[in-house]
Enzyme design. Structure first.
Site, short mmCIF file in Angstrom:
data_model
loop_
_atom_site.label_atom_id
_atom_site.label_comp_id
_atom_site.label_asym_id
_atom_site.label_seq_id
_atom_site.Cartn_x
_atom_site.Cartn_y
_atom_site.Cartn_z
N GLU A 33 -11.30 -1.71 -1.71
CA GLU A 33 -11.21 -2.46 -0.45
C GLU A 33 -11.54 -3.93 -0.66
O GLU A 33 -12.51 -4.26 -1.35
CB GLU A 33 -12.19 -1.84 0.56
CG GLU A 33 -11.66 -1.82 1.96
CD GLU A 33 -10.44 -0.92 2.11
OE1 GLU A 33 -9.30 -1.42 2.04
OE2 GLU A 33 -10.63 0.30 2.28
N ASP A 173 -0.94 -3.12 2.20
CA ASP A 173 -0.43 -2.29 3.30
C ASP A 173 1.09 -2.17 3.26
O ASP A 173 1.65 -1.08 3.43
CB ASP A 173 -0.88 -2.87 4.64
CG ASP A 173 -2.40 -3.06 4.71
OD1 ASP A 173 -3.10 -2.46 3.87
OD2 ASP A 173 -2.84 -3.82 5.57
C1 GLA Z 1 -6.37 -5.37 5.46
C2 GLA Z 1 -5.32 -6.20 4.73
C3 GLA Z 1 -5.11 -5.68 3.32
C4 GLA Z 1 -6.42 -5.53 2.58
C5 GLA Z 1 -7.44 -4.76 3.42
C6 GLA Z 1 -8.81 -4.71 2.78
O1 GLA Z 1 -5.90 -4.08 5.68
O2 GLA Z 1 -4.10 -6.16 5.43
O3 GLA Z 1 -4.23 -6.52 2.61
O4 GLA Z 1 -6.93 -6.79 2.19
O5 GLA Z 1 -7.57 -5.34 4.71
O6 GLA Z 1 -8.76 -3.98 1.61
#
Ligand code: GLA
Length: 384
Positions: A33, A173
Site C-alpha cells: 500500500e 488500480d
Molecule cells: C489509491 C491510489 C492507488 C494507490 C493506493 C494506495 O487507491 O489510487 O494508486 O496509491 O491508493 O496504495
C-alpha cells in the site's frame, strides 16, 4: 445488477437497444500500500463487484454518458477540445475520451450507460473501474477494441484521473482492472510495468471485505501530501525513488539526522511495505496463510503509525478480526482515510468472523458495516 438489467436500462434511457456491453472490476490490494507511486511493488486482486457499461453508436459527433449512480447526464462533443466540466462524476469519462482522442483513436459518437455495484468513494477503486469501462466502451464503439495495449491504457486512464479529476493516484488500480485474472493476484512492478500472476484461490481460505463506509477522496490533499513527503525523503537519501532504498539505509539516515519527522516515518513505511509485499508473494506461493496474515497485520500497523492513513473505524475492524478464531490476518486496503479493510479467514469460519466483526463494529459505532466475501475475479472485458 446484471448484464440484462443494464441492457434494459439502456433501452429505457435511449429508446433503442445497446450494441454491446463492457465490464470493469473494482479491486482490493492484498498488500503493498502506497508503494505504487514510489516505483515499488503491489499485489492487488480484482473483486467480483464491477462497473458495467452498455453502449451504442450515434449518427453524430456527440458522446452521451449516463450513470445509474448519478442524477445528471453528461455530453461530450468530439469535434471540440474536451475539458473538465459538470457533472463531476463524468470527468473520469471525459478524461478518458480526451486521452484516446489525443492518441489518435478515431472515436465515434455514442450513448453509454453505466451501472456499478462498486461502492463509490469506498476505497475499492470505483473510479478506476469507471475509467476502464468508459475506455472499453469508447474503443468498442470505434471498432478499435484492441487498439491500445493494456499497460498503455492503464496509464491513459491514470492520466485522466490526474488531469480531469484532480486525483494524483498511482498506477495500481487501473492496472489491476485491466490485467486481472480469476483466481490470481497480480504482482506488479510499478517501475518497469512488468507483472506476474500469483495464485490466490486456496479453497480453505476466504477473503472478506469490510466497508467502514467512511468516505475518502484522494483529491482532498492527504494523499498528495504523502506523495510529496515520499519524494522529499527519496531526494534526501539521494535516491530516484524510495524503491531504491533499503530498511538499513532509512534507519541509518534517521540516526544521522539526514531524515527526520514525517519524512522518516513515510520512508520507513514504504521501504518496509515493499519488503513485506515480496515476502507476501513467497508466503502465498508456499501456501503459508499464517505467515501472509502476519504481514497483513504488520502492513496495517505501519499504515496506521508511520503513514498515518488509517482511521478509528479501520483500526477497529482489524482489532475485532484479530480476536476471532480462524483469522489469518487483516489490514486496511487502498488509499485509506476510510474505505475498506480486508480479512483473510478460514473458509469454515468466514461467516462467523464476518458476523462478529459487524456486531463489534455496531457496538462501537452504532451502525452496521457491510461485509462481503470475494474471490479474485477476472479483469475488464468487452462482451459481445
Ligand atoms: C489509491 C491510489 C492507488 C494507490 C493506493 C494506495 O487507491 O489510487 O494508486 O496509491 O491508493 O496504495
Amino acid at each position: 445488477m446484471s448484464d440484462g438489467s443494464v441492457r434494459e436500462a439502456f433501452r429505457s434511457t435511449f429508446g433503442r437497444a445497446a450494441e454491446g456491453l463492457v465490464r470493469a472490476p473494482g479491486r482490493v490490494n492484498l498488500i503493498g500500500e502506497h508503494t505504487d507511486y514510489n516505483d515499488g511493488f503491489v499485489l492487488p486482486i480484482a473483486i467480483e463487484r464491477r462497473t458495467l457499461g452498455a453502449w451504442a453508436r450515434r449518427g453524430d459527433r456527440a458522446v452521451r454518458f449516463v450513470s445509474r449512480q448519478a442524477t445528471e447526464a453528461a455530453e461530450v462533443r468530439l469535434d471540440a477540445p474536451i475539458r473538465p466540466a459538470k457533472p463531476a462524476w463524468a470527468n473520469y469519462c471525459r478524461g478518458v475520451a480526451a486521452g484516446l482522442a489525443a492518441r489518435g483513436v478515431p472515436l465515434v459518437g455514442a450513448d453509454v450507460l453505466f451501472d456499478s455495484d462498486v461502492p463509490l468513494g469506498g476505497g475499492l477503486s470505483s473510479s478506476a473501474s469507471l475509467e476502464v469501462a468508459a475506455a472499453l466502451a469508447l474503443l468498442a464503439a470505434a471498432g478499435a477494441a484492441d487498439a491500445v495495449p493494456p499497460g498503455e491504457l492503464a496509464r491513459l486512464c491514470q492520466k485522466a484521473e490526474h488531469d480531469f479529476a484532480g486525483a494524483p493516484c498511482g498506477i495500481m488500480d487501473q492496472s489491476i482492472a485491466l490485467l486481472a485474472r480469476a483466481g490470481q493476484a497480480l504482482l506488479l512492478d510499478c517501475r518497469s510495468g512488468e507483472s506476474r500472476y500469483v495464485p490466490f484461490d486456496d479453497p480453505a481460505a476466504v477473503l472478506l471485505v469490510v466497508d467502514t463506509q467512511v468516505k475518502h477522496d484522494i483529491a482532498d490533499g492527504g494523499y498528495a501530501a504523502r506523495r510529496a513527503q515520499c519524494h522529499a525523503a527519496a531526494a534526501a537519501l539521494g535516491a530516484a525513488a524510495l524503491r531504491d532504498v533499503d530498511e538499513a539505509a532509512v534507519a541509518a539516515a534517521g540516526a544521522a539526522g539526514r531524515l527526520a519527522g514525517k519524512e522518516l516515518m513515510r520512508a520507513r513505511h514504504v521501504v518496509g511495505e515493499i519488503a513485506r509485499t515480496l515476502a507476501g508473494v513467497e508466503a502465498l506461493a508456499a501456501g503459508q496463510l499464517g505467515r501472509f496474515g502476519e504481514l497483513m497485520y504488520a502492513s496495517h500497523a505501519s499504515l496506521r503509525d508511520d503513514y498515518e492513513v488509517s482511521c478509528q473505524e479501520l483500526d477497529a475492524v482489524v482489532e475485532l478480526a484479530r480476536r476471532c478464531k480462524g483469522v489469518h490476518g487483516a489490514r486496511m486496503t487502498g488509499g485509506g482515510f476510510g474505505g475498506c479493510a480486508i480479512i483473510l479467514a478460514d473458509a469454515a469460519r468466514a461467516e462467523a468472523v464476518g458476523r462478529a466483526v459487524a456486531d463489534g463494529f455496531e457496538k462501537r459505532f452504532s451502525r452496521r458495516c457491510p461485509v462481503f466475501a470475494t474471490r479474485a475475479a477476472a479483469g475488464a472485458e468487452v462482451l459481445p
